[in-house]
Design a protein around this motif. Structure first.
Motif, PDB file in Angstrom:
ATOM      1  N   ALA A 112       0.835  -1.207   0.000  1.00  0.00           N
ATOM      2  CA  ALA A 112       0.000   0.000   0.000  1.00  0.00           C
ATOM      3  C   ALA A 112       0.868   1.255   0.000  1.00  0.00           C
ATOM      4  O   ALA A 112       0.577   2.232  -0.708  1.00  0.00           O
ATOM      5  N   ALA A 113       1.948   1.225   0.794  1.00  0.00           N
ATOM      6  CA  ALA A 113       2.840   2.389   0.849  1.00  0.00           C
ATOM      7  C   ALA A 113       3.460   2.662  -0.520  1.00  0.00           C
ATOM      8  O   ALA A 113       3.511   3.815  -0.973  1.00  0.00           O
ATOM      9  N   ALA A 117       2.768   5.958  -2.685  1.00  0.00           N
ATOM     10  CA  ALA A 117       3.955   6.778  -2.910  1.00  0.00           C
ATOM     11  C   ALA A 117       4.119   7.073  -4.396  1.00  0.00           C
ATOM     12  O   ALA A 117       4.473   8.187  -4.789  1.00  0.00           O
ATOM     13  N   ALA A 118       3.861   6.083  -5.240  1.00  0.00           N
ATOM     14  CA  ALA A 118       3.969   6.292  -6.689  1.00  0.00           C
ATOM     15  C   ALA A 118       2.966   7.330  -7.180  1.00  0.00           C
ATOM     16  O   ALA A 118       3.229   8.075  -8.128  1.00  0.00           O
ATOM     17  N   ARG A 119       1.833   7.406  -6.515  1.00  0.00           N
ATOM     18  CA  ARG A 119       0.797   8.360  -6.922  1.00  0.00           C
ATOM     19  C   ARG A 119       1.030   9.762  -6.363  1.00  0.00           C
ATOM     20  O   ARG A 119       0.633  10.754  -6.987  1.00  0.00           O
ATOM     21  N   HIS A 161       6.575   7.502   4.111  1.00  0.00           N
ATOM     22  CA  HIS A 161       6.406   8.956   4.203  1.00  0.00           C
ATOM     23  C   HIS A 161       5.922   9.530   2.874  1.00  0.00           C
ATOM     24  O   HIS A 161       5.091  10.452   2.849  1.00  0.00           O
ATOM     25  N   ALA A 162       6.432   8.993   1.780  1.00  0.00           N
ATOM     26  CA  ALA A 162       6.047   9.497   0.456  1.00  0.00           C
ATOM     27  C   ALA A 162       4.605   9.152   0.105  1.00  0.00           C
ATOM     28  O   ALA A 162       4.023   9.742  -0.796  1.00  0.00           O
ATOM     29  N   SER A 163       4.008   8.200   0.842  1.00  0.00           N
ATOM     30  CA  SER A 163       2.618   7.825   0.560  1.00  0.00           C
ATOM     31  C   SER A 163       1.647   8.924   0.971  1.00  0.00           C
ATOM     32  O   SER A 163       0.495   8.934   0.544  1.00  0.00           O
ATOM     33  N   ARG A 164       2.123   9.855   1.835  1.00  0.00           N
ATOM     34  CA  ARG A 164       1.295  10.968   2.346  1.00  0.00           C
ATOM     35  C   ARG A 164       0.064  10.477   3.091  1.00  0.00           C
ATOM     36  O   ARG A 164      -0.944  11.189   3.171  1.00  0.00           O
ATOM     37  N   ASN A 165       0.143   9.246   3.592  1.00  0.00           N
ATOM     38  CA  ASN A 165      -0.954   8.699   4.405  1.00  0.00           C
ATOM     39  C   ASN A 165      -0.470   8.703   5.851  1.00  0.00           C
ATOM     40  O   ASN A 165       0.387   7.904   6.229  1.00  0.00           O
TER      41      ASN A 165
END
Length: 257
Positions: A112-113, A117-119, A161-165
Protein backbone atom coordinates in the motif's frame (compact mmCIF):
# COMPACT_ATOMS: atom_id res chain seq x y z
CA UNK A 1 28.36 22.78 19.66
CA UNK A 2 30.57 22.34 22.75
CA UNK A 3 28.58 22.95 25.93
CA UNK A 4 29.72 24.86 29.00
CA UNK A 5 28.60 25.60 32.55
CA UNK A 6 26.41 23.72 34.89
CA UNK A 7 23.07 25.53 35.12
CA UNK A 8 20.74 22.67 34.23
CA UNK A 9 23.28 21.05 31.92
CA UNK A 10 21.00 18.16 30.99
CA UNK A 11 18.30 20.60 29.83
CA UNK A 12 20.87 22.42 27.76
CA UNK A 13 22.02 19.09 26.35
CA UNK A 14 18.42 18.34 25.43
CA UNK A 15 18.20 21.65 23.55
CA UNK A 16 21.53 20.96 21.85
CA UNK A 17 20.28 17.57 20.65
CA UNK A 18 17.21 19.27 19.16
CA UNK A 19 19.54 21.75 17.47
CA UNK A 20 21.64 18.92 16.05
CA UNK A 21 18.52 17.21 14.69
CA UNK A 22 17.49 20.44 12.97
CA UNK A 23 20.97 21.21 11.61
CA UNK A 24 21.40 17.75 10.12
CA UNK A 25 17.80 17.73 8.84
CA UNK A 26 17.19 14.31 10.35
CA UNK A 27 13.88 12.70 9.45
CA UNK A 28 11.71 10.31 11.50
CA UNK A 29 13.36 6.90 11.48
CA UNK A 30 16.87 8.37 11.32
CA UNK A 31 19.33 7.07 13.90
CA UNK A 32 21.10 9.60 16.14
CA UNK A 33 24.89 9.38 16.63
CA UNK A 34 26.14 6.87 19.19
CA UNK A 35 26.10 7.82 22.87
CA UNK A 36 29.87 8.24 22.92
CA UNK A 37 29.92 10.39 19.78
CA UNK A 38 27.00 12.53 20.94
CA UNK A 39 28.53 13.10 24.39
CA UNK A 40 31.81 14.19 22.78
CA UNK A 41 30.02 16.49 20.31
CA UNK A 42 28.02 18.18 23.07
CA UNK A 43 30.89 18.20 25.56
CA UNK A 44 28.92 16.51 28.34
CA UNK A 45 29.24 13.32 30.37
CA UNK A 46 27.33 10.22 29.37
CA UNK A 47 25.20 10.48 32.53
CA UNK A 48 24.11 14.00 31.60
CA UNK A 49 23.46 12.87 28.03
CA UNK A 50 21.31 9.95 29.23
CA UNK A 51 19.19 12.33 31.34
CA UNK A 52 18.57 14.50 28.28
CA UNK A 53 17.87 11.51 26.05
CA UNK A 54 15.46 9.98 28.55
CA UNK A 55 13.50 13.24 28.68
CA UNK A 56 13.30 13.33 24.88
CA UNK A 57 12.14 9.70 24.89
CA UNK A 58 9.48 10.48 27.51
CA UNK A 59 8.22 13.28 25.25
CA UNK A 60 7.95 10.86 22.33
CA UNK A 61 10.65 12.79 20.44
CA UNK A 62 13.01 9.82 20.14
CA UNK A 63 12.82 6.05 20.62
CA UNK A 64 15.69 4.39 22.48
CA UNK A 65 16.26 0.73 21.60
CA UNK A 66 18.92 -1.71 22.81
CA UNK A 67 21.55 -2.28 20.11
CA UNK A 68 19.74 0.03 17.67
CA UNK A 69 20.48 3.22 19.64
CA UNK A 70 18.27 6.31 19.57
CA UNK A 71 15.91 6.76 16.65
CA UNK A 72 14.07 9.96 15.78
CA UNK A 73 10.38 9.26 16.31
CA UNK A 74 7.48 10.19 14.09
CA UNK A 75 5.70 13.22 15.60
CA UNK A 76 2.87 12.09 17.89
CA UNK A 77 3.80 8.43 17.37
CA UNK A 78 4.39 7.75 21.06
CA UNK A 79 0.96 6.21 21.57
CA UNK A 80 1.27 3.78 18.67
CA UNK A 81 4.82 2.87 19.73
CA UNK A 82 3.67 2.03 23.26
CA UNK A 83 0.46 0.27 22.24
CA UNK A 84 1.69 -1.67 19.20
CA UNK A 85 5.44 -2.18 19.15
CA UNK A 86 6.51 -2.37 22.80
CA UNK A 87 4.24 -5.31 23.80
CA UNK A 88 5.38 -7.27 20.73
CA UNK A 89 9.13 -6.61 21.00
CA UNK A 90 9.84 -9.24 23.72
CA UNK A 91 7.89 -11.86 21.73
CA UNK A 92 9.91 -11.20 18.57
CA UNK A 93 13.17 -11.32 20.54
CA UNK A 94 12.22 -14.59 22.26
CA UNK A 95 10.78 -16.39 19.24
CA UNK A 96 12.08 -15.54 15.74
CA UNK A 97 9.01 -17.38 14.38
CA UNK A 98 7.07 -14.16 14.94
CA UNK A 99 9.05 -12.81 12.00
CA UNK A 100 6.59 -14.58 9.70
CA UNK A 101 3.72 -12.71 11.37
CA UNK A 102 5.56 -9.46 10.67
CA UNK A 103 5.92 -10.53 7.03
CA UNK A 104 2.14 -10.92 6.77
CA UNK A 105 1.61 -7.41 8.14
CA UNK A 106 4.29 -6.01 5.86
CA UNK A 107 2.63 -7.57 2.83
CA UNK A 108 -0.33 -5.29 3.47
CA UNK A 109 1.56 -2.17 4.57
CA UNK A 110 4.52 -2.14 2.16
CA UNK A 111 2.44 -2.77 -0.93
CA UNK A 112 0.00 0.00 0.00
CA UNK A 113 2.84 2.39 0.85
CA UNK A 114 4.55 1.78 -2.51
CA UNK A 115 1.26 2.17 -4.40
CA UNK A 116 0.36 5.51 -2.81
CA UNK A 117 3.96 6.78 -2.91
CA UNK A 118 3.97 6.29 -6.69
CA UNK A 119 0.80 8.36 -6.92
CA UNK A 120 1.71 11.14 -4.48
CA UNK A 121 5.49 11.47 -4.10
CA UNK A 122 6.97 14.83 -5.03
CA UNK A 123 10.57 15.58 -6.04
CA UNK A 124 11.71 15.82 -2.41
CA UNK A 125 10.14 12.45 -1.55
CA UNK A 126 11.73 10.80 -4.56
CA UNK A 127 15.15 12.24 -3.74
CA UNK A 128 14.84 10.95 -0.15
CA UNK A 129 14.00 7.46 -1.41
CA UNK A 130 16.98 7.55 -3.78
CA UNK A 131 19.31 8.61 -0.95
CA UNK A 132 18.03 5.81 1.29
CA UNK A 133 18.61 3.34 -1.55
CA UNK A 134 22.16 4.63 -2.11
CA UNK A 135 22.86 4.30 1.63
CA UNK A 136 21.89 0.60 1.50
CA UNK A 137 24.15 0.00 -1.47
CA UNK A 138 27.15 1.67 0.19
CA UNK A 139 26.76 -0.30 3.41
CA UNK A 140 26.80 -3.71 1.73
CA UNK A 141 30.01 -5.60 2.31
CA UNK A 142 31.00 -3.52 5.36
CA UNK A 143 30.22 -6.44 7.66
CA UNK A 144 27.69 -4.51 9.77
CA UNK A 145 24.39 -6.38 9.41
CA UNK A 146 22.67 -4.10 11.96
CA UNK A 147 23.60 -0.98 9.98
CA UNK A 148 22.40 -2.60 6.75
CA UNK A 149 19.13 -3.58 8.42
CA UNK A 150 18.69 0.00 9.66
CA UNK A 151 19.29 1.36 6.17
CA UNK A 152 16.87 -1.19 4.70
CA UNK A 153 14.15 -0.22 7.20
CA UNK A 154 14.83 3.49 6.56
CA UNK A 155 14.34 2.90 2.82
CA UNK A 156 10.92 1.37 3.42
CA UNK A 157 9.98 4.14 5.86
CA UNK A 158 10.94 6.78 3.28
CA UNK A 159 8.43 5.13 0.95
CA UNK A 160 5.80 5.22 3.71
CA UNK A 161 6.41 8.96 4.20
CA UNK A 162 6.05 9.50 0.46
CA UNK A 163 2.62 7.82 0.56
CA UNK A 164 1.30 10.97 2.35
CA UNK A 165 -0.95 8.70 4.40
CA UNK A 166 -0.52 9.81 8.03
CA UNK A 167 -2.05 6.66 9.54
CA UNK A 168 0.05 4.32 7.40
CA UNK A 169 3.19 6.32 8.17
CA UNK A 170 2.52 6.34 11.91
CA UNK A 171 1.84 2.61 12.05
CA UNK A 172 5.00 1.78 10.08
CA UNK A 173 7.04 4.22 12.18
CA UNK A 174 5.74 2.69 15.40
CA UNK A 175 6.78 -0.71 14.08
CA UNK A 176 10.25 0.57 13.15
CA UNK A 177 12.01 -1.35 15.92
CA UNK A 178 10.25 -4.59 15.02
CA UNK A 179 10.94 -3.91 11.35
CA UNK A 180 14.62 -3.37 12.14
CA UNK A 181 14.80 -6.61 14.16
CA UNK A 182 12.95 -8.57 11.49
CA UNK A 183 15.13 -7.29 8.64
CA UNK A 184 18.32 -7.86 10.65
CA UNK A 185 17.36 -11.47 11.43
CA UNK A 186 16.30 -12.06 7.83
CA UNK A 187 19.48 -10.62 6.34
CA UNK A 188 21.67 -12.80 8.56
CA UNK A 189 19.89 -15.83 7.14
CA UNK A 190 19.46 -14.94 3.49
CA UNK A 191 23.02 -13.71 2.97
CA UNK A 192 23.99 -17.35 3.41
CA UNK A 193 22.35 -17.90 0.00
CA UNK A 194 24.56 -17.03 -3.02
CA UNK A 195 23.70 -13.90 -5.04
CA UNK A 196 21.15 -12.73 -2.46
CA UNK A 197 22.43 -9.16 -2.35
CA UNK A 198 22.11 -8.81 -6.10
CA UNK A 199 18.51 -10.02 -5.93
CA UNK A 200 17.61 -7.71 -3.03
CA UNK A 201 19.29 -4.75 -4.66
CA UNK A 202 17.42 -5.36 -7.91
CA UNK A 203 14.10 -5.65 -6.05
CA UNK A 204 14.66 -2.45 -4.07
CA UNK A 205 15.66 -0.64 -7.25
CA UNK A 206 12.53 -1.90 -9.01
CA UNK A 207 10.33 -0.52 -6.21
CA UNK A 208 12.16 2.82 -6.35
CA UNK A 209 12.03 3.06 -10.14
CA UNK A 210 8.28 2.34 -10.25
CA UNK A 211 7.63 5.00 -7.61
CA UNK A 212 9.77 7.57 -9.42
CA UNK A 213 7.97 6.73 -12.68
CA UNK A 214 4.57 7.19 -11.02
CA UNK A 215 3.56 3.58 -11.78
CA UNK A 216 1.38 2.79 -8.75
CA UNK A 217 0.39 -0.75 -9.74
CA UNK A 218 3.96 -1.56 -10.74
CA UNK A 219 5.29 -0.23 -7.44
CA UNK A 220 2.87 -2.37 -5.44
CA UNK A 221 3.71 -5.44 -7.53
CA UNK A 222 7.45 -4.81 -7.05
CA UNK A 223 6.97 -4.55 -3.26
CA UNK A 224 5.00 -7.81 -3.25
CA UNK A 225 7.71 -9.59 -5.27
CA UNK A 226 10.37 -8.34 -2.85
CA UNK A 227 8.58 -9.52 0.29
CA UNK A 228 7.71 -12.87 -1.24
CA UNK A 229 11.37 -13.41 -2.17
CA UNK A 230 12.59 -12.55 1.35
CA UNK A 231 9.93 -14.65 3.03
CA UNK A 232 10.53 -17.70 0.85
CA UNK A 233 14.32 -17.43 1.11
CA UNK A 234 14.22 -17.16 4.90
CA UNK A 235 11.85 -20.11 5.11
CA UNK A 236 14.13 -22.20 2.88
CA UNK A 237 17.21 -21.34 4.94
CA UNK A 238 15.38 -22.18 8.18
CA UNK A 239 14.22 -25.51 6.77
CA UNK A 240 17.78 -26.35 5.66
CA UNK A 241 19.12 -25.46 9.12
CA UNK A 242 16.47 -27.58 10.84
CA UNK A 243 17.26 -30.51 8.53
CA UNK A 244 20.98 -30.20 9.29
CA UNK A 245 20.30 -30.10 13.03
CA UNK A 246 18.08 -33.20 12.80
CA UNK A 247 20.75 -35.06 10.86
CA UNK A 248 23.40 -34.09 13.42
CA UNK A 249 21.14 -35.23 16.28
CA UNK A 250 20.54 -38.56 14.52
CA UNK A 251 24.29 -39.10 14.03
CA UNK A 252 24.91 -38.34 17.72
CA UNK A 253 22.21 -40.83 18.70
CA UNK A 254 23.80 -43.53 16.50
CA UNK A 255 27.25 -42.92 18.00
CA UNK A 256 25.93 -43.24 21.53
CA UNK A 257 24.50 -46.71 20.87
Amino acid sequence: MLMTAPASVSHRAEAAIEELIAQRKLLPGARLPSERSLAETLGVSRNILREAMNRLAAQGRIIIRPRAGAILAEPSAQWTEQMIAEPLAPLVEADPGYRHDIFEVRESLDGAAAYHAARRADAVDKDRIRRRFDAMEKLHGAGDVAAEAHADAAFHLAIAHASRNAVLTHVMSSLFGLLHTSISQSREKIYAVPLTFEALSGQHRAIMDRIVAGDADGARDAADVHLEFVRNTVRRVEEDQARTERAAAARSADLSL
